[in-house]
Scaffold this motif. Sequence first.
Motif, PDB file in Angstrom:
ATOM      1  N   MET A   1      51.830 128.378 121.985  1.00 29.40           N
ATOM      2  CA  MET A   1      50.610 127.890 121.380  1.00 29.40           C
ATOM      3  C   MET A   1      50.826 127.746 119.890  1.00 29.40           C
ATOM      4  SD  MET A   1      47.557 129.899 123.405  1.00 29.40           S
ATOM      5  CE  MET A   1      46.292 129.304 122.346  1.00 29.40           C
ATOM      6  N   THR A   6      44.778 126.954 117.581  1.00 27.88           N
ATOM      7  CA  THR A   6      43.963 127.958 118.249  1.00 27.88           C
ATOM      8  C   THR A   6      42.813 128.400 117.353  1.00 27.88           C
ATOM      9  OG1 THR A   6      45.897 128.734 119.459  1.00 27.88           O
ATOM     10  CG2 THR A   6      44.012 130.210 119.374  1.00 27.88           C
ATOM     11  N   GLN A   9      40.209 125.719 117.335  1.00 28.87           N
ATOM     12  CA  GLN A   9      39.469 125.737 118.607  1.00 28.87           C
ATOM     13  C   GLN A   9      38.461 126.879 118.645  1.00 28.87           C
ATOM     14  OE1 GLN A   9      43.031 125.781 121.183  1.00 28.87           O
ATOM     15  NE2 GLN A   9      41.897 124.273 122.362  1.00 28.87           N
ATOM     16  N   GLN A  48      44.728 121.503 124.251  1.00 28.83           N
ATOM     17  CA  GLN A  48      45.474 122.744 124.445  1.00 28.83           C
ATOM     18  C   GLN A  48      46.323 122.682 125.707  1.00 28.83           C
ATOM     19  OE1 GLN A  48      45.609 125.375 122.273  1.00 28.83           O
ATOM     20  NE2 GLN A  48      47.288 125.951 123.618  1.00 28.83           N
ATOM     21  N   TYR A  69      48.335 133.205 131.611  1.00 29.02           N
ATOM     22  CA  TYR A  69      47.946 132.226 130.593  1.00 29.02           C
ATOM     23  C   TYR A  69      47.303 130.990 131.230  1.00 29.02           C
ATOM     24  CZ  TYR A  69      48.225 128.667 127.029  1.00 29.02           C
ATOM     25  OH  TYR A  69      47.897 127.664 126.167  1.00 29.02           O
ATOM     26  N   LEU A 110      40.210 131.914 124.389  1.00 28.30           N
ATOM     27  CA  LEU A 110      41.258 131.319 123.551  1.00 28.30           C
ATOM     28  C   LEU A 110      42.018 132.392 122.779  1.00 28.30           C
ATOM     29  CD1 LEU A 110      39.338 128.194 122.280  1.00 28.30           C
ATOM     30  CD2 LEU A 110      41.504 128.159 123.519  1.00 28.30           C
ATOM     31  N   TRP A 111      41.311 133.382 122.271  1.00 27.45           N
ATOM     32  CA  TRP A 111      41.987 134.450 121.542  1.00 27.45           C
ATOM     33  C   TRP A 111      42.911 135.229 122.480  1.00 27.45           C
ATOM     34  CZ3 TRP A 111      43.224 135.127 116.827  1.00 27.45           C
ATOM     35  CH2 TRP A 111      43.748 136.347 116.420  1.00 27.45           C
ATOM     36  N   GLN A 114      46.021 133.243 123.120  1.00 26.81           N
ATOM     37  CA  GLN A 114      46.940 133.351 121.982  1.00 26.81           C
ATOM     38  C   GLN A 114      47.711 134.668 122.064  1.00 26.81           C
ATOM     39  OE1 GLN A 114      47.699 131.100 119.675  1.00 26.81           O
ATOM     40  NE2 GLN A 114      49.050 132.444 118.530  1.00 26.81           N
TER      41      GLN A 114
END
Length: 122
Positions: A1, A6, A9, A48, A69, A110-111, A114
Motif C-alpha cells: 500500500m 491511505t 482515503q 486501492q 488484507y 483502511l487503517w 495499512q
Amino acid sequence: MILWFTIVQIAVAVAAGVFCLVAGLAGRRPSDFSVGALALVELLLIGQVVVAIVAPLSGNPPTGDLLEYWVYLVSAVLLPIGAVLWALMERSRWSTVVLGVAALAIAVMLWRMQAIWTVQVA
C-alpha cells in the motif's frame, strides 16, 4: 500500500462520515451530497484495489497475511454499496446516519489494511 494514498482515503472517509452523521442527526434525508460522499469513498477504494494488485508486482509486497488484507479490502468495497442501497430504499434520516457509520467503518478498515500491509512481522 502507499501511505499517502491511505491517509488521503482515511481523511476523505472520516470527512464523509462526519458529514453524513451530522446531516442525519440533524434530520436530513439522504441527498446527492451524502450519497456522493460515499461514492467518492467508493471511487478511492477501487483505486486501492488497483494499488493492491500493482504494488506486489512493483516490489512492495505485504508483510502480513495477504488473505486477511483482501478480505478487508473486498468488505470495504462492498460496504458503501450496501449503505447506499439502504439509503435509497429507506429514505429517512437514519439512512443518512447509516451512510456516516459506513464511512467511518471504512476509515478504520483502511487503517487496519495499512497495518496488515506494512507493520506485521511473523
